[in-house]
Design a protein around this motif. Structure first.
Motif, short mmCIF file in Angstrom:
data_model
loop_
_atom_site.label_atom_id
_atom_site.label_comp_id
_atom_site.label_asym_id
_atom_site.label_seq_id
_atom_site.Cartn_x
_atom_site.Cartn_y
_atom_site.Cartn_z
N ILE A 1 -2.79 -2.70 13.76
CA ILE A 1 -2.38 -1.97 12.56
C ILE A 1 -0.99 -2.42 12.12
N LYS A 2 -0.08 -2.55 13.07
CA LYS A 2 1.28 -3.02 12.76
C LYS A 2 1.23 -4.44 12.17
N ARG A 3 0.42 -5.30 12.77
CA ARG A 3 0.33 -6.69 12.30
C ARG A 3 -0.26 -6.76 10.90
N VAL A 4 -1.36 -6.04 10.69
CA VAL A 4 -2.06 -6.10 9.40
C VAL A 4 -1.20 -5.52 8.28
N THR A 5 -0.56 -4.37 8.53
CA THR A 5 0.26 -3.75 7.48
C THR A 5 1.50 -4.60 7.17
N LYS A 6 2.07 -5.21 8.19
CA LYS A 6 3.23 -6.10 7.98
C LYS A 6 2.82 -7.30 7.13
N HIS A 7 1.68 -7.89 7.46
CA HIS A 7 1.16 -9.03 6.70
C HIS A 7 0.93 -8.64 5.24
N ALA A 8 0.29 -7.49 5.01
CA ALA A 8 -0.01 -7.05 3.65
C ALA A 8 1.27 -6.73 2.87
N TYR A 9 2.23 -6.10 3.54
CA TYR A 9 3.50 -5.72 2.90
C TYR A 9 4.30 -6.94 2.47
N GLU A 10 4.32 -7.94 3.34
CA GLU A 10 5.15 -9.11 3.08
C GLU A 10 4.50 -10.10 2.12
N ASN A 11 3.18 -10.07 1.99
CA ASN A 11 2.48 -11.12 1.24
C ASN A 11 1.71 -10.66 0.02
N THR A 12 1.66 -9.34 -0.25
CA THR A 12 0.96 -8.86 -1.44
C THR A 12 1.81 -7.82 -2.16
N GLY A 13 1.89 -7.97 -3.47
CA GLY A 13 2.65 -7.01 -4.26
C GLY A 13 2.01 -5.64 -4.32
N GLY A 14 0.67 -5.61 -4.31
CA GLY A 14 -0.03 -4.34 -4.41
C GLY A 14 0.22 -3.43 -3.23
N ILE B 1 -0.25 6.31 4.85
CA ILE B 1 -0.57 5.33 3.82
C ILE B 1 -1.73 5.85 2.98
N PRO B 2 -1.63 5.82 1.65
CA PRO B 2 -2.73 6.31 0.80
C PRO B 2 -4.00 5.49 1.00
N LEU B 3 -5.14 6.12 0.75
CA LEU B 3 -6.42 5.42 0.82
C LEU B 3 -6.54 4.42 -0.32
N THR B 4 -7.20 3.31 -0.05
CA THR B 4 -7.48 2.33 -1.10
C THR B 4 -8.95 2.43 -1.49
N THR B 5 -9.25 2.02 -2.71
CA THR B 5 -10.60 2.20 -3.27
C THR B 5 -11.15 0.89 -3.83
N LYS B 6 -12.44 0.88 -4.06
CA LYS B 6 -13.09 -0.27 -4.66
C LYS B 6 -12.49 -0.57 -6.03
N GLU B 7 -12.19 0.49 -6.79
CA GLU B 7 -11.66 0.30 -8.13
C GLU B 7 -10.31 -0.40 -8.11
N MET B 8 -9.50 -0.13 -7.10
CA MET B 8 -8.19 -0.77 -6.99
C MET B 8 -8.34 -2.27 -6.82
N PHE B 9 -9.28 -2.69 -5.99
CA PHE B 9 -9.50 -4.13 -5.78
C PHE B 9 -10.21 -4.75 -6.98
N GLN B 10 -11.08 -3.97 -7.60
CA GLN B 10 -11.78 -4.46 -8.78
C GLN B 10 -10.81 -4.75 -9.92
N ASN B 11 -9.84 -3.87 -10.09
CA ASN B 11 -8.92 -3.99 -11.23
C ASN B 11 -7.70 -4.85 -10.93
N SER B 12 -7.31 -4.97 -9.67
CA SER B 12 -6.05 -5.65 -9.33
C SER B 12 -6.21 -6.52 -8.09
N LEU B 13 -7.25 -7.33 -8.05
CA LEU B 13 -7.54 -8.10 -6.85
C LEU B 13 -6.38 -8.99 -6.42
N ASP B 14 -5.80 -9.72 -7.35
CA ASP B 14 -4.74 -10.66 -6.99
C ASP B 14 -3.51 -9.95 -6.45
N GLU B 15 -3.25 -8.72 -6.91
CA GLU B 15 -2.11 -7.97 -6.41
C GLU B 15 -2.31 -7.55 -4.95
N PHE B 16 -3.57 -7.43 -4.53
CA PHE B 16 -3.87 -7.01 -3.17
C PHE B 16 -4.35 -8.17 -2.31
#
Length: 442
Positions: free
Chosen positions: A37-50, A74-89
């Motif tokens: 969890i620490k590794r994945v969240t760190k990777h996402a935080y450092e490499n994605t704006g979303g 951490i808030p839940l993420t949804t299909k709509e978030m990835f559908q609308n802002s894929l590159d940000e995530f």
């Protein structure tokens, strides 16, 4: 010939790791989960704006995540978030490639995968199959929605030692050919959509035909009804194994060698069940939505991702195999739905799931059938959709539906939701003999 997957160093390495981790204690599992969890969240935080924006909104810095309780802020993420802002995530991970899935909700969603992630996905499923005696060198007969353009709609793929049989033309004459092929090939395992296996077993049962002795039936990609499981066991006289997974590769769960309960694989991802009140499910018998954090997806990380699927919790350790995993009594909420052709062919919705950009210019889509052999494809268009794109979608769907289906393309302002506020990929008004049964496996 060595199975092609075993020639993949990433597949082999992950498989070795899972075998060693299969005997982990509850403490070891919890330690690994928090570390990942620490590794994945760190990777996402450092490499994605979303994700960086999402974390900062609630004051979470991955460096400060020291417990699962902190992680759950951490808030839940949804299909709509990835559908609308894929590159940000998503991030520019080496070797990434774009794939899409309509999923069970009818909401098209794209994502980026990478070869290492997919190798781990295949190895994780293989690891689950090992529990019931499967291995890569076994002979497999595969009944899936595969476009096979041979005269008998079959092909032998030596790289994977499997005989593939298309279910696009699944009528008695074709099933008879597949049965003959089975006696020539003598498979150890039958891998299939539950719907395809059920229809094939019904064909054998009705005509009182034998089938070569199998080690087991491996079901995937659809829900498995009680009556289907019973028929498969009675006709093929072997164990029926099922697993739960999804295209986003965030959660994986399958039967153990002793029981038909779902064992969530903790090295694959961190899985929570969240009830309608937004609280964590902790009591046996309670149902919640599957919320998953992938440990293997890199290019598009999925963190606290709402899958839209439901599961009923059974406990935290299997009494039979003693693995200290999260155990589900059943998976609920995925509908196994069928379109009926003019010639009484049954077409699974899984067979119509496209894994490219075909649906990218649609907000949502839905199939609707009230008359045999006729289907409406209802869709909410994006501003970027053109008439040429509509014609291309229709052409592509016809290739999968076949010539005994009349397909009408129908743009709509809004796709109707179910009474529970969910999207349905197919609204089926025809009576199907297993449409309303309680679903137990997926």
């Amino acid at each position: 010939m060595t199975h092609k997957d075993l020639q993949n160093k990433d597949y082999a390495a992950w498989l070795k790791f899972l075998r060693e981790a299969d005997s982990w204690s509850s403490g070891q599992i919890k330690e690994y989960e928090l570390s990942e969890i620490k590794r994945v969240t760190k990777h996402a935080y450092e490499n994605t704006g979303g994700y960086r924006k999402l974390f900062e909104q609630v004051g979470i810095n991955p460096e400060e995540i020291d417990s699962i309780e902190t992680f759950r802020k951490i808030p839940l993420t949804t299909k709509e978030m990835f559908q609308n802002s894929l590159d940000e995530f998503s991030c520019d991970f080496p070797g990434r490639y774009y794939v899409t899935t309509g999923g069970s909700t009818g909401i098209p969603m794209g994502m980026y995968r990478d070869p290492v992630s997919f190798a781990k996905e295949l190895a994780s499923k293989a690891h689950q199959y090992y529990r019931i005696g499967w291995n890569e060198e076994d002979r497999q007969m595969v009944l899936r929605g595969l476009p096979i353009n041979t005269f008998d709609h079959t092909e032998f793929v030596a790289d994977f030692n499997e005989l593939r049989c298309s279910t696009y033309q699944f009528v008695p004459e074709i099933m008879e050919q597949y049965l003959q092929k089975a006696f020539e090939y003598k498979p150890d395992w039958l891998r299939c959509y539950p719907s395809a296996g059920y229809l094939f077993a019904g064909f054998l049962e009705e005509r009182k035909l034998d089938f070569p002795k199998l080690k087991g039936v491996l079901c995937a990609s659809e829900m498995l009804f009680d009556s289907q499981k019973q028929r498969l066991e009675e006709v093929f006289k072997c164990r029926v194994f099922s697993h739960y997974g999804h295209y986003e590769m965030a959660a994986l769960a399958g039967f153990c060698e002793f029981t038909d309960d779902y064992h969530v694989l903790p090295q694959y991802g961190f899985v929570e069940l969240i009830n309608d009140n937004g609280n964590l499910v902790t009591e046996a018998g309670e149902t919640g939505e599957i919320v998953a954090t992938s440990f293997i997806m890199n290019a598009t990380p999925f963190i606290r991702y709402k899958t839209g699927d439901l599961a009923k919790l059974k406990g935290w350790e299997c009494e039979s195999c003693r693995r200290p995993y999260q155990i589900w009594e059943k998976v609920i909420g995925r509908r196994q739905e069928m379109i009926v052709s003019r010639n009484d062919r049954l077409i699974s919705m899984t067979m119509l799931n496209m894994h490219d950009d075909i649906y990218d210019h649609l907000r949502q889509y839905q199939f609707y059938q009230s008359e045999k052999g006729k289907v409406e494809f209802r869709f909410e268009p994006k501003d970027t959709l053109t008439n040429a794109m509509i014609e291309d979608i229709q052409k592509r769907l016809y290739l999968k539906l076949g010539t005994d289906i009349e397909l009408r393309m129908m743009p709509v302002k809004q796709i109707e939701l179910t009474k529970r506020g969910k999207h349905r990929t197919l609204v089926q008004k025809l009576e199907l003999n297993f449409d309303n049964e309680e679903r137990t496996n997926g």
